[in-house]
Design an enzyme around this catalytic site. Structure first.
Site, PDB file in Angstrom:
ATOM      1  N   ASP A  96       0.822  -1.208   0.000  1.00  0.00           N
ATOM      2  CA  ASP A  96       0.000   0.000   0.000  1.00  0.00           C
ATOM      3  C   ASP A  96       0.864   1.271   0.000  1.00  0.00           C
ATOM      4  OD1 ASP A  96      -2.766   1.088   0.469  1.00  0.00           O
ATOM      5  OD2 ASP A  96      -1.780   1.922   2.247  1.00  0.00           O
TER       6      ASP A  96
ATOM      7  N   GLU B  65       1.830  -0.183  -4.761  1.00  0.00           N
ATOM      8  CA  GLU B  65       0.966   0.930  -5.131  1.00  0.00           C
ATOM      9  C   GLU B  65       1.833   2.176  -5.136  1.00  0.00           C
ATOM     10  OE1 GLU B  65      -3.117   3.279  -3.893  1.00  0.00           O
ATOM     11  OE2 GLU B  65      -1.810   2.558  -2.320  1.00  0.00           O
TER      12      GLU B  65
HETATM   13  C1  GLC Z   1      -4.149   3.277  -0.525  1.00  0.00           C
HETATM   14  C2  GLC Z   1      -5.345   2.365  -0.457  1.00  0.00           C
HETATM   15  C3  GLC Z   1      -6.498   3.141   0.097  1.00  0.00           C
HETATM   16  C4  GLC Z   1      -6.140   3.618   1.490  1.00  0.00           C
HETATM   17  C5  GLC Z   1      -4.846   4.414   1.467  1.00  0.00           C
HETATM   18  C6  GLC Z   1      -4.302   4.601   2.842  1.00  0.00           C
HETATM   19  O1  GLC Z   1      -4.310   4.296  -1.444  1.00  0.00           O
HETATM   20  O2  GLC Z   1      -5.612   1.812  -1.714  1.00  0.00           O
HETATM   21  O3  GLC Z   1      -7.683   2.396   0.125  1.00  0.00           O
HETATM   22  O4  GLC Z   1      -7.169   4.415   1.997  1.00  0.00           O
HETATM   23  O5  GLC Z   1      -3.835   3.757   0.738  1.00  0.00           O
HETATM   24  O6  GLC Z   1      -3.790   3.400   3.330  1.00  0.00           O
END
Ligand code: GLC
Length: 510
Positions: free
Chosen positions: A203, A258
């Protein structure tokens, strides 16, 4: 073609566990619900699943606020349930990725509770604490994304300092500059690798490394949440450490990060020449207008920037954070064409549960809204059956997407022309075609405006894909071949007629 690692040829299916399937009838999906529906995933033909967070959490960000990385939240089940899921998924040849949240914890995590207790706490430096600015206000101009923007800092009265939270105040940022944090987070990876997971989705992983100077964002970007701006070489060093850890395990364990930066050229560095992430999400395409020239430009850019350093691209149209592409694109024929694009370009595709049904976002009335980031619509439950409740108790934790009965798994499995069958056939086509799985991609120039066409080739296999982005028929005389698949079923099995219908996409074979 030499054998590619599994994560280059896989189709990964994202599961938002609260909304996938409910086995215990409490209105919230859980791990056992996933296990009981592995049949659906095998039948569809996915190679791997990624579960959004299942760890212990107070759920202020529905699991992206972790209070214990090595235990399962009771809402989702137990460690034994995960073991059973991993075993059953592996038994079917499906790999399992967990969502690891390394950039911040929950404020309920014992590490933060300890850190907050005193300036002298041995864990004070595990998080990012700063004194107020000289004028007594926040240490810098960084913004959080929700609720409704605002500072990425909250003041702790008891100890007189601010803590940094790139997201909610309940999600304090970990300080990866502290080697104890790095060690502790590595331990959490080992815990799950030892239990047999095949890897992780990490994440907001671009947010772990930060310049300790914590300089203000430039004025022109001061309104952009800091989590979409942070891009620091320290992150790449941390990723190298994580990569060595993963590589020490047998069985090609992997990490997809991500990297939420809105500039495709900033993504490849996170692969660190094969020493960083195995894969990184490339999100700008998710926000592209549905226009052939935009997608052509995007494919050219990915070719130039990813291929140049041997970084394998990823493709995604929908996830749990943004309106589904069926909703964004506005109609089903386009969503079908988009599916063919997603599953035939060069790179690893990620599907979001329910896109194989052509689900739109649910319309969530304000009294049922639960997410502080306003993302409930794309997180609505999967409809399994045509009957009332669609396989869920009434009410489920969120309302269903529109036309849930007609778009349920049960209804679409019965209909060979459904979106579900289109996805299944596309996945099958990828499995059978080495060109589509791993071949080179060459964009074709000799096509009319509004059409995107590319050839995928390996030495012994070839496919041609053509997509009409227009809402009217377009003549494409230069394209020839046998229609292997068509998004509206027209012309399949016959020589291509040299015309694409409105919103139609086809796969041709020579
Ligand atoms: C990422 C996740 C999202 C979350 C954020 C904070 O963007 O995909 O759902 O709210 O991180 O962890």
């Amino acid at each position: 073609m030499s054998a590619l690692p599994w994560w280059k040829t896989a189709v990964v299916y994202q599961i938002y566990p609260r909304s996938f399937a409910d086995a215990n009838g409490d209105g919230v999906g859980e791990i056992e619900g996933v296990r009981q529906h592995l049949d659906h995933l095998s039948w569809l033909g996915v190679d791997a699943i990624w579960l959004s967070p299942i760890f212990r959490s107070p759920m202020r960000d529905f699991g992206y606020d972790v209070a214990d990385y090595c235990d399962i939240d009771p809402v989702f089940g137990t460690l034994a349930d995960v073991d059973a899921l991993i075993a059953d998924a592996h038994g079917r040849g499906i790999r399992v990725l967990l969502d690891w949240v390394p950039a911040h914890t929950s404020s309920d995590h014992p590490w933060f509770v300890e850190s907050r207790s005193s300036r002298l706490s041995p864990k004070r430096d595990w998080y990012v604490w700063r004194d107020p600015d000289s004028d007594g206000t926040v240490p810098n101009n960084w913004q959080r994304p929700w609720p409704r923007g605002g500072a990425a800092w909250t003041f702790d009265e008891a100890t007189g300092q601010y803590w940094l939270h790139s997201f909610l105040p309940d999600q304090p940022d970990l300080n990866w500059e502290n080697p104890d944090v790095v060690r502790a987070m590595h331990e959490t990876l080992r815990f799950w690798l030892d239990r047999g997971v095949d890897g992780f989705r990490a994440d907001v992983v671009h947010n772990i490394g930060k310049d300790p100077a914590l300089k203000d964002a430039p004025a022109a970007a001061a309104h952009v949440p800091h989590c979409a701006l942070n891009h620091d070489p320290r992150t790449i060093d941390h990723l190298r450490g994580i990569r060595s850890l993963l590589d020490a395990y047998p069985g090609e364990r992997m990490m997809v990060g991500e990297v939420f930066l809105m500039d495709t050229s900033k993504i490849p560095p996170y692969y660190a020449d094969g020493e960083g992430l195995h894969l990184a999400f490339n999100f700008p395409p998710m926000f592209l207008p549905w226009k052939s020239e935009s997608w052509r430009g995007c494919l050219e850019q990915v070719q130039a920037e990813f291929d140049a350093i041997d970084a394998w691209p990823t493709w995604v149209l929908s996830n749990h954070d943004w309106p589904r592409h069926r909703t964004r694109l506005g109609n089903e024929p386009r969503a079908r064409a988009a599916a063919m694009l997603l599953l035939t370009v060069r790179g690893t595709p990620f599907l979001y549960m329910g896109e194989e049904l052509g689900l739109e976002d649910a319309v969530v009335p304000p009294e049922r809204a639960v997410d502080p980031g306003g993302r409930d619509g794309c997180r609505a439950p999967m409809p399994w059956t045509t009957s009332r409740g669609h396989g869920w108790p009434d009410p489920a934790w969120l309302p269903f997407p529109p036309k849930a009965g007609a778009r349920s798994v049960e209804a679409e499995r019965e209909d060979p022309g459904s979106m579900l069958h289109l996805y299944r056939r596309l996945l099958q086509l990828r499995r059978e075609s080495s060109a589509l799985r791993g071949g080179a991609l060459a964009l074709l120039d000799d096509v009319p405006p509004g059409v995107l066409a590319y050839r995928r080739t390996t030495p012994d296999d070839e496919r041609l894909v053509a997509i009409n982005f227009e809402e009217h028929e377009v003549a494409t005389a230069s394209l020839t071949g046998l229609v292997e698949m068509s998004t509206d079923g027209r012309g399949e099995g016959a020589p291509f007629v040299g015309r694409l219908g409105a919103d139609q996409a086809v796969v041709l074979r020579p």
